[in-house]
Design a protein around this motif. Structure first.
Motif, PDB file in Angstrom:
ATOM      1  N   VAL A  67      42.244  47.510  41.275  1.00 54.11           N
ATOM      2  CA  VAL A  67      43.365  46.671  41.714  1.00 54.11           C
ATOM      3  C   VAL A  67      42.944  45.785  42.883  1.00 54.11           C
ATOM      4  O   VAL A  67      43.148  44.569  42.857  1.00 54.11           O
ATOM      5  CB  VAL A  67      44.577  47.539  42.093  1.00 54.11           C
ATOM      6  CG1 VAL A  67      45.680  46.671  42.708  1.00 54.11           C
ATOM      7  CG2 VAL A  67      45.113  48.264  40.868  1.00 54.11           C
ATOM      8  N   VAL A 175      48.512  52.750  42.943  1.00 51.60           N
ATOM      9  CA  VAL A 175      48.732  51.434  42.328  1.00 51.60           C
ATOM     10  C   VAL A 175      49.735  50.632  43.146  1.00 51.60           C
ATOM     11  O   VAL A 175      49.544  49.431  43.401  1.00 51.60           O
ATOM     12  CB  VAL A 175      49.233  51.601  40.876  1.00 51.60           C
ATOM     13  CG1 VAL A 175      49.601  50.245  40.275  1.00 51.60           C
ATOM     14  CG2 VAL A 175      48.165  52.278  40.021  1.00 51.60           C
ATOM     15  N   ALA A 179      48.234  47.291  45.152  1.00 51.85           N
ATOM     16  CA  ALA A 179      48.694  45.953  44.785  1.00 51.85           C
ATOM     17  C   ALA A 179      49.079  45.159  46.027  1.00 51.85           C
ATOM     18  O   ALA A 179      48.784  43.964  46.144  1.00 51.85           O
ATOM     19  CB  ALA A 179      49.877  46.053  43.830  1.00 51.85           C
ATOM     20  N   TYR A 218      48.616  42.936  38.391  1.00 48.30           N
ATOM     21  CA  TYR A 218      48.773  44.026  39.339  1.00 48.30           C
ATOM     22  C   TYR A 218      49.864  43.726  40.359  1.00 48.30           C
ATOM     23  O   TYR A 218      50.525  44.648  40.866  1.00 48.30           O
ATOM     24  CB  TYR A 218      47.444  44.322  40.015  1.00 48.30           C
ATOM     25  CG  TYR A 218      46.430  44.901  39.054  1.00 48.30           C
ATOM     26  CD1 TYR A 218      46.823  45.838  38.105  1.00 48.30           C
ATOM     27  CD2 TYR A 218      45.099  44.506  39.063  1.00 48.30           C
ATOM     28  CE1 TYR A 218      45.919  46.361  37.205  1.00 48.30           C
ATOM     29  CE2 TYR A 218      44.183  45.032  38.158  1.00 48.30           C
ATOM     30  CZ  TYR A 218      44.602  45.961  37.234  1.00 48.30           C
ATOM     31  OH  TYR A 218      43.714  46.481  36.337  1.00 48.30           O
TER      32      TYR A 218
END
Length: 488
Positions: A67, A175, A179, A218
């Motif tokens: 990411v 995640v 991001a 993302y």
């Protein structure tokens, strides 16, 4: 029995000589053996401590790396001189940890569920195809085959989530926050790439190198996850981060990312939670109105504002053959991009149907050669893309109707399970299902699942979703990363 004092002396002496030899190798630029010894030592310590978290941390590291680092991280070799990229290295390490753990404990967690069975069948179909293709195309076939073997991450993530602990919280939180961490580095990279390369590189290989489609994708996942966290906690900071990530999507000028955000929002809306769609819609409308008003006060046409480009980008989604003309500075090529995809998709489908519709053209086959001849009249010497920007067409071309059927069943189960999680308001599992569906939506218009940058994240999200869907007890309150780290 050896005297403990002498045993410690012997081990200490041997360790000194080994450390000296390894240090000499490092000084000479030989990293392979020292890295292997270090990895073996870490493994032994973790086994001795009966640690349950190495697999969790490796998967979290991969998610954060892909990411935040994007293509740069994907091409990083953990051991110089050994062609083992992060995705492959992580796959091998997590599999090894789980094997050792299962062999040393009575606890058993099943790899198998209906989706897992079909994924395994799809992998076997790919392996059968690969046996023949490797003889013909060698390493090129192996590179194309990666889109199949990355599916093994599904099983690893699922088993890790099903074990006691907070793995799902850690991975989803990774995640979510990765991001957000990506945003300032991305804009820094856009405006000063040389400085970013000089600061974030190892052995001349950049740790961060961005593709707009992946950045937008993302950002879409992060926007959705932050907003859901806002609904859970009512903390305005999460709403702010979500809106910043939505703005990042618009800055990438990537339509597939907008599709991913729309799909994520639609999946959440199925639960009856309309606040996300309302905030994104009303917020976008108010921002557009403010931009147009400012332009009017400056005696500028609205066609000179970013609002017009966003309008044309959205309108171009309904123009599959690129028949319309687009006037925006950043959208003037949207029609050409649509035609680019339409021509390539048609040629690949026709070529596969004529030559080998049942088993496909194989891994390593050049899917771009016919397209180059027709679209570029054979003069595109620097054309390097290998997949026709649609994962379903790529699977059909590589594996034929047999492979496509297996893949379609898996994706059908993904959609069904997303619907079930939404209808039961299983918010914890829905986060992962919605993230997986959003990635799939983006992969329908790009090469997201053909490489590790998107494929590894996709299959891990799918494994998390499956594990949460089967786990006992409530899983609808997944805290943010800082909460997960405190409980891990």
């Amino acid at each position: 029995m050896m005297n403990p004092v002498w045993r410690d002396r012997i081990w200490g002496t041997v360790s000194i000589f080994v450390a000296g030899a390894l240090g000499l190798l490092v000084a000479q630029g030989e990293w392979l053996l020292p890295a292997m010894v270090a990895a073996a030592g870490i493994l032994m310590v973790l086994i001795k401590l009966e640690a349950r978290t190495p697999g969790n941390l490796i998967l979290a590291g991969l998610l954060a790396g892909y990411v935040v680092g994007n293509r740069g991280f994907a091409h990083l070799m953990p051991i110089p001189g050994l062609p083992l990229l992060p995705g492959e290295a992580g796959l091998a390490l997590v599999a090894a940890f789980l094997f050792i753990e299962r062999a040393s404990r009575e606890e058993r967690v099943s790899f198998w569920d209906p989706m897992g069975c079909f994924i395994a069948a799809w992998i076997l179909i790919g392996c059968s195809r690969m046996v023949f293709d490797f003889r013909s195309f060698g390493i090129t076939a192996l590179r194309d085959f990666a889109m199949v073997y990355y599916a093994a991450f599904y099983f690893l993530a699922r088993v890790i989530v099903l074990r006691p602990g907070n793995a799902a919280r850690l991975l989803l939180g990774t995640v979510q926050w990765s991001a957000l961490a990506m945003v300032p580095i991305y804009f820094w990279w856009r405006y000063s790439p040389e400085l970013v390369f000089s600061l974030f590189s190892i052995g001349g290989i950049p740790l961060v190198f961005y593709k707009n489609d992946l950045v937008g994708l993302y950002a879409a996942l992060g926007a959705g996850l932050h907003f859901l966290r806002f609904e859970e906690t009512r903390r305005p900071g999460y709403l702010l981060w979500s809106l910043i990530l939505v703005g990042t999507i618009l800055a990438t000028d990537n339509r597939a990312s907008l599709v991913a955000l729309i799909v994520f929002t639609a999946a959440v809306s199925l639960t009856g939670r309309w606040r996300m769609a309302a905030v994104f819609g009303v917020g976008g409308a108010l921002a557009a109105l403010a931009i147009v008003v400012v332009a009017h006060l400056q005696n500028r046409s609205w066609q000179e504002t970013p609002v017009f480009e966003v309008y044309e980008a959205v309108a171009s989604m309904t123009d599959p053959t690129g028949a319309r003309e687009y006037q925006g500075e950043g959208t003037g090529s949207k029609g050409d991009n649509n035609l680019f995809r339409a021509v390539w998709w048609r040629l690949v489908i026709e070529d596969t149907w004529e030559q080998s519709p049942v088993f496909g053209l194989g891994f390593g086959y050049d899917l771009a050669s016919e397209f180059e001849r027709e679209y570029y009249a054979g003069i595109a010497g620097d054309f390097s893309a290998r997949s026709p920007h649609n994962v379903f067409i790529t699977v059909f071309a590589r594996m034929g109707l047999v492979g496509l059927a297996g893949f379609m069943v898996v994706m059908g189960l993904l959609l069904r399970n997303t619907w079930r999680a939404a209808r039961t308001d299983d918010l914890g599992a829905l986060k992962a299902w919605a993230a997986a569906v959003a990635i799939l939506a983006s992969a329908t218009f790009g090469v997201v699942l053909e490489g590790p940058m998107g494929a590894v994240v996709f299959w891990i999200m799918l494994g998390i979703a499956s594990g949460l869907g089967q786990a006992e007890g409530p899983v609808d309150d997944l805290p943010a990363l800082e909460d997960a780290q405190a409980q891990a």
